[in-house]
Design a protein around this motif. Structure first.
Motif: not given
Length: 730
Positions: A202-211, A233-236
């Motif tokens: 989900n978006v939290d997962t991708l946020n951690y990855l981006i960080e 399938g996520c929106s920032p």
């Protein structure tokens, strides 16, 4: 859904545990269970007086809760394993998820990872009811206690045995790894475990990855993950843009951060309070006042209430950008919201007025807002002085005194300005009034007075003030020290200047580089090179930056004293200190190597100097040519000599003659003839010995008499033409 992590590559060197847990399977679990079972194969508990009461207790009432109670009170991990295994062998007892949880957690917290894994595998094999929930709880507990390696092991066991759980548990571990700034390979391992388990990030997962990617400075990869969120399938969300903007600004990619902010607005992403609290100060710190204000109005439109920090940074940014009307409006809104501004908020606005030269408006502002803090008034006082309006500053100081809004710093502002402008007599008048008004001069006052005396070249008075400072164990500011050291050096009172530096360096106060260079030159001129070396050590201790000028002064001093062999030691310290060699330093080195007849070093330094585009002086060239000629080593500098001959006017006719004769003797005849051509092109005639040697060289090379006569004739004609042209000019 297939999820790809594009643009990411991993180093081939992986931690030792990665292949271990990546290949974890039910077979490896069996091996671990067998390994632990070998700890104790007996059916009776160990004969240990310390634990005998506990075993006796369990014999009488072996229940899961009782076993847990015993495990909790057993501090030795090996003993806990033995107790647990002993209970396993009792016929009427079966372990529960709770007993497994307790022993696994205990072993993991104690660093017994192999044993911990074995019991995890055993619980999975036994298909213990509630096992899946237990493993999830273990991961959460390990994350809570920052035992992330243990949590990863449990995670891999779960995924390898087909257990399913929500993305929330994955994100808990992933977030902890990112916060702890763990190795990216661990983060990627967890992310791939998510994909392998068929769980959609989900978006939290991708946020951690981006960080995590930003932490690695993989900016393009981080932005690529952001751009591809919709495909997953996520929106920032607000956190996504917080991570992106913060990461870009921290890496001086301000314009890219503005673009990302624009994309956030286009997507109509609703920001939360944490976003505004994080991002508005960042934009203000890079003077993006328009972006900061735009976010502020969006925040207000979202019914979010700005806090004291947001108001403060915005007012500071607006004031520094000289948007004073907006700054004052924001200040009034802040006060209207019940927030009490600190003095520095008023200071920002006052400084803005001073930059615009609006001193009356600044004074009215302070009165209108009923500001009674000393700092805002001192800011206006400094503004008057900076503008050179001493009369205005003095009048305002009187008002501050009458209103009892004055402190030592207020007096020192005016005293300092008077001293810096060499009005020391007026400074002492103001100082007298300061003392009469029950304000005691401090180190800042003495710093100003030292500068004033130095400006008037009153070294004796300045030193007297300095000694008073020493007696009080005070420390002056760096500008005062620099002024005093420079003045003493100019007056050739080098020892007193060194005394000042000794004192300031003992207090870890750094001296300005140019002032230190002046001191070092003065010390070296007097021949006190041992003291100069001590000053270098103190400079390092105090944080004073040494330039090549200081090192050159020492090298030149050593050269004059005939201590040329020590110069290379100074050179090594100079290079280690990050200094570069200029033409003067190279010339000192070459001259010193000539004195030592170190021909290899002479050639090395000379070639380096010329290759860097630096031209030596004539004296240095003459010395090195003389030395290299004696040792028949002129050929080692042929390239550098060729560059000097074609680019400059450093070589004179005597040097050409020396080079031609030396190269012929060393067997470099073609190079000698090339230099002769250059010499003749400049209109210089070789001397008799050079001419004779050239003719003799040509005769010895060519046995054919006719050829010799022809070349000899050509040479004579060429030289004759040059002579004839010279006679015509005279």
């Amino acid at each position: 859904m297939a999820v790809k992590l594009s643009s990411l590559t991993l180093s081939s060197r992986m931690p030792k545990w990665v292949p271990l847990i990546a290949s974890m399977s039910s077979i490896s679990c069996v091996n671990r269970i067998q390994a632990v079972s070998e700890i104790d194969q007996t059916k009776t508990p160990p004969n240990d007086n310390e634990f005998e009461p506990k075993f006796q207790f369990l014999r009488n009432r072996l229940m899961p809760d009782d076993l847990i109670r015993v495990l909790d009170t057993t501090h030795d991990l090996n003993s806990a394993i033995k107790v647990f295994k002993w209970a396993s062998r009792q016929k009427r007892f079966h372990h529960t998820a709770d007993t497994y949880f307790r022993v696994i957690l205990k072993l993991g917290m104690g660093g017994k990872i192999e044993d911990m894994e074995a019991f995890c595998c055993e619980m999975v094999r036994e298909k213990c009811p509630g096992g899946e929930e237990t493993l999830i709880a273990l991961i959460s507990s390990f994350v809570k206690h920052r035992r992330l390696s243990e949590a990863i092991r449990v995670l891999v066991i779960m995924t390898s045995n087909g257990y399913k759980f929500s993305i929330i548990e994955f994100n808990g571990l992933l977030g902890a790894l990112v916060r702890e700034r763990r190795d990216f390979r661990e983060i990627l391992l967890v992310y791939k475990a998510i994909v392998k388990a068929g769980i959609v990030p989900n978006v939290d997962t991708l946020n951690y990855l981006i960080e995590a990617l930003f932490e690695l400075n993989w900016i393009d990869s981080a932005l690529d993950q952001y751009r591809r969120m919709s495909k997953k399938g996520c929106s920032p969300n607000s956190k996504t843009f917080d991570i992106l903007i913060s990461g870009l600004i921290a890496r001086n990619l301000v314009e890219k951060s503005v673009i990302v902010l624009g994309e956030m607005i286009e997507l109509e992403c609703e920001a939360d309070m944490s976003f505004y609290t994080s991002v508005i100060p960042l934009f203000c710190s890079v003077h993006k006042v328009e972006e900061g204000m735009m976010l502020f109005w969006r925040m207000r439109a979202s019914k979010l209430v700005p806090d004291l920090l947001i108001y403060r940074v915005l007012i500071q940014c607006l004031s520094e950008s000289l948007w004073l009307d907006d700054a004052i409006n924001l200040l009034e809104e802040m006060i209207g919201c019940g927030l009490t501004p600190e003095d520095d908020v008023f200071v920002y606005i006052v400084k803005g007025f001073c930059k615009l030269g609006k001193f009356n408006e600044a004074e009215f502002f302070l009165e209108d807002k009923c500001v009674f803090g000393t700092d805002p008034h001192n800011a206006l006082l400094e503004g008057y002085c900076t503008a050179g309006d001493f009369h205005g500053a003095k009048v305002f100081l009187e008002k501050m005194f009458d209103r009892n809004i004055i402190d030592n710093f207020s007096w020192n502002i005016l005293v300092r300005w008077l001293c810096e402008n060499a009005w020391t007599s007026k400074a002492f008048e103001l100082l007298s009034r300061m003392i009469v008004s029950s304000f005691t001069p401090d180190s800042a006052t003495y710093s100003a007075l030292v500068i004033g005396n130095c400006k008037l070249s009153k070294c004796k008075d300045g030193l007297e003030l300095f000694h008073q400072v020493c007696s009080k164990n005070w420390v002056l500011d760096s500008e005062s020290y620099a002024e005093q050291v420079e003045t003493l050096c100019q007056m050739e009172r080098i020892q007193e200047a060194a005394e000042v530096f000794y004192y300031m360096s003992s207090n870890r106060c750094a001296l300005k580089s140019s002032s230190f260079d002046m001191l070092m030159k003065g010390i070296c001129v007097t021949g006190k090179l041992d003291e100069a070396i001590r000053l270098l050590v103190l400079a390092y201790y105090s944080g004073t930056s040494c330039t090549n000028a200081s090192y050159k002064a020492i090298m030149l001093g050593l050269s004059k004293l005939g201590k040329d062999s020590d110069i290379l030691v100074v050179l090594s310290k100079m290079l280690v200190g990050g200094c570069t060699l200029d033409v003067e330093a190279y010339c000192i080195l070459v001259q010193s190597m000539c004195a030592l007849s170190r021909t290899e070093d002479i050639a090395r330094f000379f070639n380096l100097m010329v290759s860097e585009g630096l031209a030596p002086d004539s004296e240095t060239v003459a010395n090195l040519l003389s030395c290299l000629t004696k040792h028949s080593q002129l050929h080692t500098i042929l390239t550098a000599i060729g560059k000097l001959a074609s680019d400059g006017e450093i070589l004179n006719s005597s040097m050409y003659n020396l080079l031609i004769i030396g190269l012929l003797k060393e067997g470099y005849k073609s190079e000698a003839c090339r230099l002769l051509d250059l010499m003749l092109e400049k209109g210089w005639v070789p001397d008799a010995s050079t001419h004779g040697l050239l003719i003799g060289s040509i005769v010895s090379e060519v046995p054919d008499k006719e050829t010799v006569a022809y070349e000899n004739s050509c040479m004579q004609d060429k030289i004759g033409n040059i002579l004839a042209e010279g006679l015509r000019e005279t």
